[in-house]
Every structure is written in C-alpha cells, then in structure tokens.
Design an enzyme around this catalytic site. Structure first.
Site, PDB file in Angstrom:
ATOM      1  N   LYS A  53      -9.702   2.386  -2.820  1.00  0.00           N
ATOM      2  CA  LYS A  53     -10.142   1.758  -1.578  1.00  0.00           C
ATOM      3  C   LYS A  53     -11.553   2.206  -1.223  1.00  0.00           C
ATOM      4  CE  LYS A  53      -8.697   0.969   3.208  1.00  0.00           C
ATOM      5  NZ  LYS A  53      -7.757   1.384   4.270  1.00  0.00           N
ATOM      6  N   GLU A  98       0.834  -1.203   0.000  1.00  0.00           N
ATOM      7  CA  GLU A  98       0.000   0.000   0.000  1.00  0.00           C
ATOM      8  C   GLU A  98       0.872   1.258   0.000  1.00  0.00           C
ATOM      9  OE1 GLU A  98      -3.327   1.937   3.065  1.00  0.00           O
ATOM     10  OE2 GLU A  98      -2.014   0.280   3.673  1.00  0.00           O
ATOM     11  N   CYS A 138      -5.217  -2.552   2.590  1.00  0.00           N
ATOM     12  CA  CYS A 138      -5.191  -2.342   4.037  1.00  0.00           C
ATOM     13  C   CYS A 138      -6.129  -3.323   4.721  1.00  0.00           C
ATOM     14  CB  CYS A 138      -5.528  -0.880   4.334  1.00  0.00           C
ATOM     15  SG  CYS A 138      -5.498  -0.423   6.067  1.00  0.00           S
TER      16      CYS A 138
END
Length: 600
Positions: free
Chosen positions: A413, A347, A463
């Site tokens: 995301k 990430e 994540c």
C-alpha cells in the site's frame, strides 16, 4: 491495516458575528455592467476625495448577517449529505442543494460573511457525512466518547475550511469584497460569478484531497455517480464533475434572479438575460447525459471468472489470538471452496506477518491454486526480517499466488491512512488514546506492476487508496503493461453498519467511470461488489454476511481523457477562470471607476 480515517487537525475558529436586524435584503439584479450601490447610483458625481469617503462610509455601514443565516447554511450542508449514497438519484438533489447554497452566498454582504457561510455549509456537510469516524474512534479504537465526539467536530471544522476558502475566493473574484462596495447590496449573480464559483469550488475540493495527505471523501462529484452529470467523469474526473455541478447551480440561480427582475424590466434584452443562463444549464445537463453513452475504452482479452470473498470477521476480534485463528480457518475454507480464474480476499484477511503464516494454511492454498489453476490474491502484513531476527518495514500488502509458479506477487500500500498506518508528527498522544494494534508502516511505490491472471493485467489497491482518482489514473497510465481490471481490497468493519459502506462503493464506481475499467471489491463486511466499466454495480453481496461473490469480468484497453490528463484540465481551467474574474470582475470595474472619478 487499519482502514479508518481518524484524521484530526486541531483547529479552533472563533468569529465575532454581531447581531443585527433579523432580516437581510434579498439580492436585486443589477445591470450586468453596473456594480454601484443604489445610493451611489442616485448620488451626483463627486471628486476623487468624495468617492473615497463614500467608499469608506459604505464599509463602515456594512451590516453583519444574522446568526440564523449561518445556521441555515449549516443545515443546508447537512442536507447535502443526503445527495450521496445510499440515496437514489442523489445527483438531481445535489443540483438543487448547490443552487440553494449559491443563492445563499449571493445574499452575503462582504468577504467575511461569504467565508463564514461557506464554512458553515462545509461543517454541516462533513459532521453529518463522516460521523462514522466516531464509530471507529470510540467503539473500535477505545477512545472516550467525549474525546471522539470532539475529534469529529474539530475534524469537520478543518474540512469546512475548504468550502470556506472557496467562498472567500469567489467573493474576491465575483463580488464586492475587493472594492469595498458592500453596504446593503449583496453579490450580484453575474456570468463571471458563476464561473468563479465553479472554479473556486473545484480548486477547494482538489486541495482537500491533497493537503495533509488528503481526504477527498464526500467530494461533490461523487453524488453524480448514476446522476445526470456522470458523463463528465471520464473527461475531467470527480473534481471536474464538481466544477460542472457548481456551474449548473450558479446558472440556475442567475436565471431565477433575473426572472424575478423581469417584473421591473421588460424587453428582449431582459428576456435574454433570463433565457441564456437557463438554456446553458439545461444544455450542460443534456451533455452530461449524452456523454454517458460514449464508450471511451474497448473490451480486451478473455473474460475472467472471479470470486470475491467476504469473511465478516468482527473487528474487535480480528487481532486477538482466537480471532486470528478463526480468520485463518474461515478464509482457508472460502478460498478453497471452488475454483475460479481469480480469488480475492479482503484487506489483511490473513492478519499475521506473511512469514508467520501457518505452514498448513500456506501449503493448502498453494496446492489448491496449482491443482485447479486458480490465481489467489490475499491480504496480509508484509515485513522484512533482519539477520538478528527483528522485523522492520511493516507494510499493508496484497500477495498473489500464480498457479504453477513459485514465489509471490506483492503489492504494498502506497497511500497510508493517518493515525491508522502512520502517526503524523506531533500526534502520538492522539494515537495513544486509541486501541489500534498497528502504527507506522512503510510505503509502497506510487506505481507498482499489475498482477497477471492468465496473462490479463490486474491493478490492485488497498483500503481507501481508491478515493484518490489521480493515483488510480496514474497506475493505469504509467504502467508498462496497462491493467484492464481494477481491484480494491478493503476492510470497512472499522465503521460498523453505517453509510461509510455505501459511500465507499459509490467512490469505487467513480473510479470505474474515470478510467473506463471494471472495478472489483473484496471487503470484510461489505460492500463486496462488481462494477462494470460504466460504473454500474452488476453484482453485490449482502453486508455483514460471510460468503463469496462469483462474477465474470472482461477487462478493457484504451485511455479515457481523464486517465491521459488527470486533474490538470480542471485545475488549469479553474485558475484561468479565477484570474479572469479577479482581473475583470466587479473589483476591476470598481478600481476603474475610482480612477476615472479621481481625474475629474
């Protein structure tokens, strides 16, 4: 970008627990159809008025459990942390701990004591299981130690509300809380009590994963990854595994307490009362072991060679100017080190806006991709630049380079982290106490197209998105082209060298079990790993080292029962079980007895 779950709910619980005798009466097995107290069993039948007076007297004589009862529950919750990674064989330990917890609940004498017993257990579990949040808030977020510690305690108190509510619901559906018959008689370990405990517990964990954007970390089913009940994961998911765990534990307690009762009662009926719950508990465990042998999905497509990169960039340097320069140089070297079908970075490995990536970096990795046929997924910050030069709608994104094709694949995301990627209403003051470089981000769509690698569809998430199993299952189920491989790109450097790294790996293994798909993880500091479709770790890099993990992975096709139905199965079963327990459990029998007595 910030991957720390610094969620804090300002909750202060005050309870007046009056001291009593330093002991409490251990639960005695009553006949399954008799919920009367010992005093009521000896008393002659009375009129309805007398019965009401007796019930009121019982309520007035209700004992408060000693403080050490709740301290022991908190200690048991802390012990439960050991059932999760990195403890080996934690699934068996979880069964033992939940049996002790259920026994402790049967020792309560009313709904209040049940509620606070559940709250104490939950607080002990969470304050010891997510203490690594203190590391992210204090050491990397710059929050004063006292405030970071207070935030952790308050957050753990909030999370403890869900086991507390589960215990409360159980007490009303399976105990004496509804009909007021507490006195000195604890809850009885009955059949409806066992199913009510399993159902209330599963619904509590599901609610914790949903309310306030959700925080399902340490859901009890995760302890079963590699354990005896893991086979249920592809059928009912992590919350369903927690349901089965709670049921097995309650049945074990039911059998043990009835075995103790055999000293006073003999005969075939008494022996059956012991053997039946024990045999069912053993049968459920055996079913979990056998289900682990079932293949719910099938291999599909040509195997891919994949390189998973681990940069080991220090978090405190990542967003400084020198740190960004070092990160770009490190990942350019790692990406172009050698070819593969797919290279994946952690990430925000490229810690700048994608439009601001240095020209040399972009040109070099594009030339490498085109020249070697290597597809590349790299993490960076997305955003939209307006005509007047402003940047709006920042996103935490993964960008994909396909060899021989112009343009970039993009995944934004969707499930953002509170206090790291967006600021909940009313908590700006809390974020201002920390030194976090990014605030509010824009969300991506719930279901986004997969990245194609040599015509193989690959689903990505960023994540802690992979701790939400229902969302991963939805991506697999609702995509027009169902992905055969799952990829998680994350940065756990926020939490230092703590149990968070192993816990997150365990969560990723659960996603593989639920979906029947391999999971690949590229992390900044660890745990970078490859997981097969049965949830087994087949390769892993040492933590806090820089390098790449070379693996070969084969995608799968087909849907597991969990992918098809999501959490609907466990929710429906739990609600029906609780409705039955509330309607026909001790509360129903108590109301019936009072109505019959009032007519005499």
């Amino acid at each position: 970008m910030a991957t720390h779950e610094n969620a804090i709910v300002a909750l202060v619980a005050q309870s007046a627990l009056s001291a009593s005798k330093p002991h409490f009466t251990a639960p005695r097995m009553a006949e399954p159809i008799d919920t009367r107290t010992r005093a009521e069993a000896r008393a002659p039948k009375t009129t309805g008025t007398a019965v009401s007076a007796s019930a009121a007297a019982n309520g007035a004589e209700r004992r408060a459990l000693p403080v050490w009862h709740y301290l022991a529950a908190a200690g048991l919750g802390a012990l439960n942390t050991l059932s999760f990674a990195p403890t080996p064989h934690g699934g068996w330990l979880a069964i033992a701990i939940f049996a002790l917890f259920y026994f402790w609940l049967t020792c309560t004498t009313g709904w209040k004591s049940a509620l606070f017993t559940g709250w104490a257990f939950g607080f002990g579990n969470f304050v010891s299981g997510v203490w690594w949040l203190y590391v992210s808030m204090h050491f990397y977020g710059g929050m004063p130690a006292v405030l970071a510690g207070a935030a952790l305690v308050l957050f753990s108190l909030y999370l403890g509300m869900y086991p507390a509510l589960a215990a409360l619901v159980w007490s009303f559906c399976a105990g004496h809380a509804k009909n007021g018959r507490s006195g000195d008689l604890p809850f009885s370990p009955t059949w409806h009590g066992a199913f009510a405990f399993a159902s209330a517990w599963a619904l509590g964990e599901w609610a914790r994963g949903y309310v306030f954007t959700g925080f399902p970390w340490l859901s009890s089913g995760y302890a079963q990854v590699g354990g005896p009940l893991a086979g249920f994961a592809p059928v009912v998911g992590v919350y369903g595994v927690g349901w089965v765990l709670a049921l097995v534990a309650a049945l074990i307690v039911q059998a043990c307490l009835r075995a103790r009762d055999l000293k006073r009662r003999r005969g075939a009926q008494a022996s059956a009362a012991v053997a039946t719950p024990a045999l069912i508990a053993v049968a459920v465990i055996a079913a979990g072991l056998l289900l682990s042998l079932v293949s719910w999905t099938q291999p599909s497509g040509t195997p891919l060679t994949v390189r998973l990169l681990q940069g080991n960039i220090k978090q405190e340097m990542k967003f400084s100017e020198s740190g960004m320069i070092d990160a770009l140089a490190e990942f350019q070297k790692l990406i172009t080190e050698k070819p593969a079908d797919l290279v994946v970075t952690p990430e925000t490995a490229v810690p700048v806006l994608v439009q601001e990536i240095p020209e040399k970096f972009g040109r070099d990795i594009r030339a490498f991709a085109d020249g070697t046929g290597t597809a590349i997924l790299f993490g960076a910050v997305g955003g939209t630049i307006t005509p007047d030069g402003r940047v709006i709608d920042y996103t935490n994104s993964l960008f994909g380079i396909t060899p021989g094709q112009n343009g970039l694949y993009r995944y934004d995301k969707h499930h953002l982290v509170p206090f790291g990627e967006f600021v909940p209403w009313g908590f700006r003051w809390f974020v201002n106490l920390m030194n976090i470089p990014l605030g509010d981000f824009a969300r991506g769509a719930p279901v986004q197209p997969p990245f194609l690698v040599h015509n193989q569809p690959v689903a990505v998430d960023i994540c802690y998105e992979d701790i939400f199993g229902e969302e991963i299952a939805r991506t697999v189920r609702e995509n027009p082209v169902s992905p055969g491989v799952l990829i998680n790109s994350t940065n756990l450097a926020w939490f230092g060298d703590t149990i968070a790294l192993d816990q997150h790996l365990q969560i990723a293994r659960m996603r593989s079990l639920e979906t029947g798909r391999p999971m690949l993880r590229a992390t900044n500091t660890g745990a970078t790993a490859a997981i097969d479709a049965r949830g087994r770790v087949i390769a892993r890099l040492p933590t806090f080292t820089a390098g790449s993990l070379d693996v070969k992975v084969e995608g799968t096709s087909g849907f597991t029962p969990y992918v098809t139905s999501g959490n609907n199965t466990v929710i429906a079963v739990s609600l029906l079980s609780l409705a039955f327990g509330f309607a026909f459990g001790p509360a129903f029998k108590g109301r019936t007895e009072r109505r019959q007595a009032s007519t005499k």
